[in-house]
Design a protein around this motif. Structure first.
Motif, PDB file in Angstrom:
ATOM      1  N   ILE A  44       0.874  -1.176   0.000  1.00  0.00           N
ATOM      2  CA  ILE A  44       0.000   0.000   0.000  1.00  0.00           C
ATOM      3  C   ILE A  44       0.910   1.224   0.000  1.00  0.00           C
ATOM      4  O   ILE A  44       1.755   1.361   0.883  1.00  0.00           O
ATOM      5  CB  ILE A  44      -0.917   0.004   1.236  1.00  0.00           C
ATOM      6  CG1 ILE A  44      -1.886  -1.180   1.203  1.00  0.00           C
ATOM      7  CG2 ILE A  44      -1.677   1.321   1.333  1.00  0.00           C
ATOM      8  CD1 ILE A  44      -2.746  -1.317   2.432  1.00  0.00           C
ATOM      9  N   VAL A  45       0.728   2.100  -0.972  1.00  0.00           N
ATOM     10  CA  VAL A  45       1.548   3.304  -1.062  1.00  0.00           C
ATOM     11  C   VAL A  45       0.671   4.527  -0.806  1.00  0.00           C
ATOM     12  O   VAL A  45      -0.324   4.742  -1.505  1.00  0.00           O
ATOM     13  CB  VAL A  45       2.248   3.413  -2.439  1.00  0.00           C
ATOM     14  CG1 VAL A  45       3.074   4.694  -2.515  1.00  0.00           C
ATOM     15  CG2 VAL A  45       3.118   2.195  -2.697  1.00  0.00           C
ATOM     16  N   VAL A  46       1.055   5.292   0.225  1.00  0.00           N
ATOM     17  CA  VAL A  46       0.342   6.517   0.577  1.00  0.00           C
ATOM     18  C   VAL A  46       1.376   7.593   0.862  1.00  0.00           C
ATOM     19  O   VAL A  46       2.293   7.381   1.669  1.00  0.00           O
ATOM     20  CB  VAL A  46      -0.573   6.314   1.808  1.00  0.00           C
ATOM     21  CG1 VAL A  46      -1.245   7.619   2.209  1.00  0.00           C
ATOM     22  CG2 VAL A  46      -1.617   5.238   1.539  1.00  0.00           C
ATOM     23  N   ALA A  47       1.241   8.728   0.199  1.00  0.00           N
ATOM     24  CA  ALA A  47       2.170   9.857   0.348  1.00  0.00           C
ATOM     25  C   ALA A  47       3.613   9.426   0.086  1.00  0.00           C
ATOM     26  O   ALA A  47       4.533   9.827   0.780  1.00  0.00           O
ATOM     27  CB  ALA A  47       2.015  10.512   1.719  1.00  0.00           C
ATOM     28  N   GLY A  48       3.777   8.562  -0.901  1.00  0.00           N
ATOM     29  CA  GLY A  48       5.103   8.105  -1.283  1.00  0.00           C
ATOM     30  C   GLY A  48       5.713   7.065  -0.360  1.00  0.00           C
ATOM     31  O   GLY A  48       6.805   6.568  -0.606  1.00  0.00           O
ATOM     32  N   GLU A  49       5.015   6.714   0.709  1.00  0.00           N
ATOM     33  CA  GLU A  49       5.497   5.749   1.699  1.00  0.00           C
ATOM     34  C   GLU A  49       4.855   4.387   1.423  1.00  0.00           C
ATOM     35  O   GLU A  49       3.640   4.294   1.236  1.00  0.00           O
ATOM     36  CB  GLU A  49       5.112   6.234   3.092  1.00  0.00           C
ATOM     37  CG  GLU A  49       5.861   5.610   4.213  1.00  0.00           C
ATOM     38  CD  GLU A  49       7.245   6.213   4.400  1.00  0.00           C
ATOM     39  OE1 GLU A  49       8.083   5.497   4.939  1.00  0.00           O
ATOM     40  OE2 GLU A  49       7.481   7.369   4.003  1.00  0.00           O
ATOM     41  N   LYS A  50       5.682   3.336   1.419  1.00  0.00           N
ATOM     42  CA  LYS A  50       5.170   1.992   1.152  1.00  0.00           C
ATOM     43  C   LYS A  50       4.941   1.246   2.460  1.00  0.00           C
ATOM     44  O   LYS A  50       5.809   1.200   3.323  1.00  0.00           O
ATOM     45  CB  LYS A  50       6.164   1.224   0.283  1.00  0.00           C
ATOM     46  CG  LYS A  50       5.684  -0.152  -0.098  1.00  0.00           C
ATOM     47  CD  LYS A  50       6.692  -0.837  -0.994  1.00  0.00           C
ATOM     48  CE  LYS A  50       6.242  -2.257  -1.302  1.00  0.00           C
ATOM     49  NZ  LYS A  50       7.176  -2.929  -2.198  1.00  0.00           N
ATOM     50  N   TYR A  51       3.747   0.657   2.580  1.00  0.00           N
ATOM     51  CA  TYR A  51       3.365  -0.133   3.752  1.00  0.00           C
ATOM     52  C   TYR A  51       3.140  -1.570   3.315  1.00  0.00           C
ATOM     53  O   TYR A  51       2.609  -1.824   2.230  1.00  0.00           O
ATOM     54  CB  TYR A  51       2.068   0.409   4.370  1.00  0.00           C
ATOM     55  CG  TYR A  51       2.199   1.833   4.822  1.00  0.00           C
ATOM     56  CD1 TYR A  51       2.570   2.142   6.123  1.00  0.00           C
ATOM     57  CD2 TYR A  51       1.996   2.881   3.935  1.00  0.00           C
ATOM     58  CE1 TYR A  51       2.720   3.450   6.533  1.00  0.00           C
ATOM     59  CE2 TYR A  51       2.150   4.195   4.334  1.00  0.00           C
ATOM     60  CZ  TYR A  51       2.512   4.471   5.633  1.00  0.00           C
ATOM     61  OH  TYR A  51       2.674   5.774   6.026  1.00  0.00           O
ATOM     62  N   MET A  52       3.532  -2.509   4.164  1.00  0.00           N
ATOM     63  CA  MET A  52       3.271  -3.913   3.893  1.00  0.00           C
ATOM     64  C   MET A  52       1.765  -4.131   3.970  1.00  0.00           C
ATOM     65  O   MET A  52       1.113  -3.724   4.933  1.00  0.00           O
ATOM     66  CB  MET A  52       3.972  -4.792   4.929  1.00  0.00           C
ATOM     67  CG  MET A  52       3.745  -6.273   4.719  1.00  0.00           C
ATOM     68  SD  MET A  52       4.590  -7.287   5.948  1.00  0.00           S
ATOM     69  CE  MET A  52       3.734  -6.829   7.438  1.00  0.00           C
TER      70      MET A  52
END
Length: 126
Positions: free
Chosen positions: A61-69
């Motif tokens: 999941i990518v939000v505000a350029g940050e990737k989350y598992m």
């Protein structure tokens, strides 16, 4: 009440959400926390993931350029995590509410807050 007020008063003011956004299911950005650069392309990708979350298994999941598992998905909720921080996203009739939490806030605290706002927006047909 403006959409910005929903983010500031219903999400951030609780202390359970450090950053928040409300986006249309078409990818439009309705309101977003200061200095959190959620993009329309990311919002559009998230909206399409409700129909088919398999892409999140590969891409995260990518939000505000940050990737989350990617943790899990239902037809209304997407969950992601990065170390002790995470993201909880709830779909309403017309929008998505994105909540970001950071340690020491627990995932359930963020989820309860974001889902409560989602339930309210669904009750008034948003």
């Amino acid at each position: 009440m403006s959409w910005d007020k929903y983010v500031s008063d219903q999400l951030l003011a609780t202390g359970n959400v450090q950053k928040g956004a409300i986006c249309g299911l078409d990818g439009s950005i309705w309101a977003v926390s200061e200095k959190w650069d959620v993009t329309a392309a990311e919002a559009k990708d998230l909206a399409s993931a409700y129909k088919d979350p398999t892409i999140l298994h590969q891409k995260g999941i990518v939000v505000a350029g940050e990737k989350y598992m990617f943790l899990s998905a239902t037809d209304e909720v997407l969950r992601g995590k990065k170390q002790a921080n995470g993201i909880h996203i709830v779909k309403t009739n017309m929008a998505m509410i994105i909540g970001y939490y950071a340690d020491p806030v627990q995932p359930g605290q963020c989820a309860t807050t974001v889902e409560a706002l989602g339930d309210y927006l669904k009750s008034v047909n948003y």
